[in-house]
Design an enzyme around this catalytic site. Structure first.
Site, PDB file in Angstrom:
ATOM      1  N   GLU A  30     -20.984  22.467 -16.111  1.00  0.00           N
ATOM      2  CA  GLU A  30     -19.612  22.789 -15.736  1.00  0.00           C
ATOM      3  C   GLU A  30     -19.680  23.372 -14.322  1.00  0.00           C
ATOM      4  OE1 GLU A  30     -17.549  25.543 -18.284  1.00  0.00           O
ATOM      5  OE2 GLU A  30     -15.793  25.505 -16.966  1.00  0.00           O
ATOM      6  N   ARG A 255     -32.008  27.247 -26.190  1.00  0.00           N
ATOM      7  CA  ARG A 255     -31.863  27.629 -24.785  1.00  0.00           C
ATOM      8  C   ARG A 255     -33.087  28.376 -24.328  1.00  0.00           C
ATOM      9  NH1 ARG A 255     -26.253  27.750 -23.682  1.00  0.00           N
ATOM     10  NH2 ARG A 255     -26.384  28.968 -21.785  1.00  0.00           N
ATOM     11  N   LYS A 265     -23.922  32.652 -16.752  1.00  0.00           N
ATOM     12  CA  LYS A 265     -23.233  32.504 -15.478  1.00  0.00           C
ATOM     13  C   LYS A 265     -22.275  33.657 -15.234  1.00  0.00           C
ATOM     14  CE  LYS A 265     -22.777  27.824 -15.929  1.00  0.00           C
ATOM     15  NZ  LYS A 265     -21.980  26.621 -15.897  1.00  0.00           N
TER      16      LYS A 265
HETATM   17  P1  ATP Z   1     -24.055  29.681 -18.999  1.00  0.00           P
HETATM   18  O1  ATP Z   1     -24.363  30.265 -20.335  1.00  0.00           O
HETATM   19  O2  ATP Z   1     -24.999  30.093 -17.943  1.00  0.00           O
HETATM   20  O3  ATP Z   1     -22.631  29.798 -18.605  1.00  0.00           O
HETATM   21  P2  ATP Z   1     -23.484  27.015 -19.768  1.00  0.00           P
HETATM   22  O4  ATP Z   1     -24.099  26.431 -20.976  1.00  0.00           O
HETATM   23  O5  ATP Z   1     -22.073  27.392 -19.886  1.00  0.00           O
HETATM   24  O6  ATP Z   1     -24.390  28.152 -19.178  1.00  0.00           O
HETATM   25  P3  ATP Z   1     -23.193  24.529 -18.480  1.00  0.00           P
HETATM   26  O7  ATP Z   1     -22.865  24.254 -17.063  1.00  0.00           O
HETATM   27  O8  ATP Z   1     -22.197  24.190 -19.502  1.00  0.00           O
HETATM   28  O9  ATP Z   1     -23.599  26.042 -18.548  1.00  0.00           O
HETATM   29  O10 ATP Z   1     -24.590  23.908 -18.859  1.00  0.00           O
HETATM   30  C1  ATP Z   1     -24.971  22.598 -18.575  1.00  0.00           C
HETATM   31  C2  ATP Z   1     -26.088  22.222 -19.480  1.00  0.00           C
HETATM   32  O11 ATP Z   1     -27.183  23.119 -19.308  1.00  0.00           O
HETATM   33  C3  ATP Z   1     -25.692  22.294 -20.943  1.00  0.00           C
HETATM   34  O12 ATP Z   1     -26.152  21.132 -21.584  1.00  0.00           O
HETATM   35  C4  ATP Z   1     -26.377  23.520 -21.448  1.00  0.00           C
HETATM   36  O13 ATP Z   1     -26.711  23.388 -22.791  1.00  0.00           O
HETATM   37  C5  ATP Z   1     -27.595  23.609 -20.557  1.00  0.00           C
HETATM   38  N1  ATP Z   1     -28.038  24.994 -20.428  1.00  0.00           N
HETATM   39  C6  ATP Z   1     -27.347  26.033 -19.931  1.00  0.00           C
HETATM   40  N2  ATP Z   1     -28.051  27.172 -20.022  1.00  0.00           N
HETATM   41  C7  ATP Z   1     -29.246  26.844 -20.572  1.00  0.00           C
HETATM   42  C8  ATP Z   1     -30.423  27.561 -20.944  1.00  0.00           C
HETATM   43  N3  ATP Z   1     -30.521  28.883 -20.744  1.00  0.00           N
HETATM   44  N4  ATP Z   1     -31.444  26.872 -21.501  1.00  0.00           N
HETATM   45  C9  ATP Z   1     -31.365  25.549 -21.686  1.00  0.00           C
HETATM   46  N5  ATP Z   1     -30.293  24.814 -21.381  1.00  0.00           N
HETATM   47  C10 ATP Z   1     -29.231  25.434 -20.834  1.00  0.00           C
HETATM   48 MG    MG Z   2     -21.147  25.536 -21.094  1.00  0.00          MG
END
Ligand code: ATP
Ligand code: MG
Length: 559
Positions: A30, A255, A265
C-alpha cells in the site's frame, strides 16, 4: 535456496501437473509509507519464487485508501524494490486501475442477492457483528430488495451521500463461526481525492473485496500474504467463487519481527514526523532507505531474507543476523584502510623532521589482486587512544610506557615519555622507532604483542564519523510496561558524531563507497560528504557474535 513450506507446496503442485511457467505472484504494497525490512522478506519471497520457477511477479500498488496514500510513496517503493535487485516487467499494476471492474462486481453481487446496502453507523455495524463466542445480529437493512440496493449503491457511486451514510456489505452469514464472514463491508463512501483517480470516485472498495479480485484479474496463482489474513481466506475464496472469477489461492506466512526494531508503518511514520529520527532514510531505521543509507548492500539483505526463511510460526529475528550478513558481504568486497576515531598524538623523536615515507599497502591483505594504495608515514602520527595504557592491566598488550608495539605495516615503536595538558590528561606520547623494523617486521626475531593502526598527523583527512547504536533499548519496544509507549524505549545514545582522522587515500572513495577501517568496523561514505569534509556512517563493528552461533557461510547469490 532453502525449501520452505510454500516452495514445497509448489513443488508438489508441479508434480501434480501445474505448469510452472504459469506461476504468478505479486508484491502488493500500500503506498502509504516507505518499505522496511519486513517488506524485503515479502519481496524476496514473491519475486524470488517467480524467478526460481520461471513464472512472473507483479508489482501492484494496493491503493484504496486515498487519504493515506501518495505518489511520493509509489515512486519510493519502486526505487527500493529495484535497489533490492528485483524487476517487475513493463507494466505496473494498481488496484485503482480496477475500480470500474470492482464496481461491476459489486453490482453483480447485489443483483444476485449477495450484497446489500446497510445504512447504519459503523459503530452499530461493529456492535452487531458479535464476537467469537456470540453470533452476530442481522441488520434491519439486510432484506432490502436488489433493486433498492442497486439504486442506493448507484447513487453512492454518483456522489449523492456524505461519508459514512451507507456501506455496501456482502450478504453471507451473521452466525458464521468466522467473524470475517459476518456480512463484511465491501465498499464505503469516502469523498477524498485519490493520487491517481483524482475526484472520480466517491466510494472505495475495502481490502477484502479488492484484493482477491485484483489477484484474480492478474491470474495470480499464489497470493502470499502475512498470517493476519488467515481468517480472511474464507472470504477471499467466497468472493472469487461467487463471482465466478479466476481461482487465485491465498497462502499465509509469518511476518518478520526484528528484535529491537519497530516495523509497523504507523510507528515509523510517527518517528519520522515527530523528528525522533532524521527522516525515512535515517541510518538507524529498519526501512530499506535507512539500511541503504547506513551502508547495507542489497546482497546482504537478500542473504538475510534467505536465512530467516519462510514459515508459518511467528518468530523474532535477532538484529545480529542482519549484521552478520552485511559483515560477511563486506568482508569480501570492502577495501581495508586505516582511520583513527579517538586520536592520541605520537611523535617519533628519532624520525627525520619533514620526511614522508610512502608505503604501498594492499587494500585486502588476503587478496593482493584487489590492488593497493599509498599511505604516508611521518614523524608525527595519531594512534587510537584506547591502544595506550599508562598503567597496563595484565591482559593489555598494546602500547604502554617503556613498552614496544608495532605500527601496522610500518615500524616497531617504543614509548619513552608522556606529555600532559594542564588538566593532567595525556596529550601526546614521545616515542622512538626502530628503522630496522621497516614494514613492521621484526629486525632480530624480537617479538611484540600489540599491533596498532595509525595515520600520519600532517597528511590525515579530517572526517565526520557517525557512530550508530540500536534505536531502541528493548528487544520489543511494542511491549512496554503500563503507562509507557514505544517512545520511552528510544535509546538516547543511538547516534554519536565524532571527528575522525583517516588516511589520505580515503579521498578517492566517493559517496556510497563502503570500506573497512582496520580494527574499527565497516563504514559507508554518506551523501552528506563534501569534498573538504567526508562523512562516514559506521555500518557495523567487526566483532561477530553471530557466526559462532550459525556456522554456515552465506552464498550471496547473483540475481
Ligand atoms: P505495516 O504493518 O508496516 O503497515 P503492511 O502489511 O500494512 O505493513 P503493506 O504495504 O500492506 O504493509 O505490505 C505489503 C506486503 O508486505 C504485504 O503482502 C504484507 O503482508 C507484506 N509485509 C508487510 N510487513 C511485513 C513483515 N513484517 N514481514 C513480512 N511481510 C510483510
Ligand atoms: Mg497492509
Amino acid at each position: 535456496m532453502s525449501n520452505d513450506f510454500i516452495r514445497s507446496k509448489i513443488d508438489q503442485q508441479i508434480r501434480e501437473g501445474l505448469d510452472q511457467r504459469t506461476i504468478q505472484t505479486r508484491f502488493p504494497p500500500e503506498p502509504n509509507g516507505y518499505l522496511h525490512i519486513g517488506h524485503a522478506k515479502a519481496i524476496c519471497l514473491n519475486f524470488g519464487i517467480a524467478r526460481e520457477y520461471g513464472g512472473r511477479c507483479n508489482l501492484r500498488f494496493d491503493d484504496t485508501n486515498p487519504e493515506k496514500e501518495s505518489s511520493e510513496y509509489v515512486d519510493a517503493i519502486m526505487e527500493d524494490v529495484r535497489w533490492l535487485g528485483f524487476e517487475w516487467g513493463e507494466k505496473i499494476f494498481y488496484t485503482s486501475d480496477y475500480f470500474d471492474f470492482l464496481y461491476e462486481c459489486a453490482q453483480k453481487l447485489i443483483l444476485a442477492g449477495k450484497a446489500y446496502v446497510d445504512s447504519q453507523s459503523q459503530e452499530i455495524i461493529r456492535e452487531q457483528r458479535g464476537t467469537l463466542t456470540r453470533p452476530g445480529q442481522n441488520s434491519p437493512y439486510r432484506d432490502r430488495s436488489p433493486e433498492e440496493n442497486l439504486d442506493i449503491f448507484r447513487r453512492m457511486r454518483a456522489g449523492g451521500f456524505p461519508d459514512g451514510l451507507h456501506v455496501l456489505r456482502a450478504k453471507i452469514d451473521m452466525a458464521s463461526p468466522n467473524v470475517v464472514m459476518r456480512d463484511p463491508v465491501l465498499y464505503r463512501i469516502r469523498k477524498a481525492p485519490h493520487h491517481r483517480s483524482g475526484e472520480s470516485w466517491p466510494i472505495y472498495p475495502m481490502y477484502d473485496f479488492s484484493h482477491c479480485i485484483s489477484d484474480s484479474l492478474e491470474k495470480v496463482t499464489h497470493s502470499l500474504c502475512s498470517l493476519e489474513f488467515e481468517n480472511n481466506r474464507e472470504l477471499y475464496d467466497w468472493l472469487l467463487t461467487t463471482l465466478g472469477l479466476f481461482p487465485s489461492k491465498q497462502t499465509e506466512f509469518a511476518r518478520l519481527n526484528l528484535k529491537g526494531a519497530v516495523l509497523s508503518k504507523r510507528r515509523l511514520i510517527h518517528l519520522v514526523r515527530e523528528k525522533h529520527v532524521s527522516g525515512w532514510d535515517d541510518p538507524r531505521l529498519p526501512t530499506l532507505r535507512g539500511l541503504r543509507r547506513r551502508g547495507y548492500t542489497p546482497e546482504s539483505i537478500r542473504e538475510f531474507c534467505a536465512r530467516i526463511g519462510v514459515a508459518r510460526a511467528d518468530s523474532q529475528v535477532d538484529y545480529g543476523l542482519l549484521e552478520f550478513c552485511i559483515r560477511e558481504h563486506l568482508n569480501r568486497v570492502a577495501p581495508r584502510l586505516m582511520a583513527v576515531l579517538n586520536p592520541l598524538k605520537i611523535t617519533l623523536t628519532n624520525y627525520p623532521r619533514d620526511q614522508v615515507e610512502w608505503f604501498d599497502l594492499p587494500l585486502d591483505p588476503e587478496d593482493p589482486s584487489k590492488g593497493s594504495r599509498q599511505v604516508p608515514f611521518t614523524r608525527e602520527l595519531f594512534i587510537e587512544r584506547e591502544d595506550f595504557m599508562e598503567t597496563p592491566s595484565p591482559k593489555f598488550f598494546r602500547l604502554a610506557p617503556g613498552r614496544e608495539a608495532r605500527l601496522r605495516y610500518a615500524y616497531y615503536i617504543t614509548c619513552r615519555e608522556l606529555l600532559r595538558d594542564e588538566q593532567g590528561e595525556i596529550r601526546e606520547l614521545v616515542c622512538e622507532y626502530d628503522p630496522a623494523s621497516r614494514g613492521g617486521n621484526s629486525p632480530d626475531g624480537r617479538k611484540v604483542k600489540g599491533t596498532l593502526h595509525w595515520v600520519s598527523a600532517p597528511k590525515a583527512i579530517r572526517a565526520e564519523a557517525r557512530l550508530y547504536d540500536r534505536l531502541f533499548t528493548r528487544d520489543d519496544p511494542e511491549d512496554m510496561p503500563e503507562g509507557k509507549t514505544f517512545l520511552d524505549a528510544l535509546n538516547p545514545d543511538s547516534l554519536r558524531v565524532i571527528e575522525a582522522l583517516a588516511e589520505p587515500a580515503l579521498a578517492g572513495y566517493g559517496s556510497d563507497s563502503r570500506v573497512q577501517f582496520e580494527r574499527l568496523g565497516y563504514f559507508r561514505v554518506d551523501q552528506d560528504s563534501r569534498p573538504d569534509r567526508p562523512v562516514f556512517n559506521r555500518i557495523v563493528g567487526l566483532r561477530d557474535t553471530w557466526a559462532k552461533i550459525s556456522g554456515k557461510k552465506p552464498e550471496f547469490e547473483k540475481i
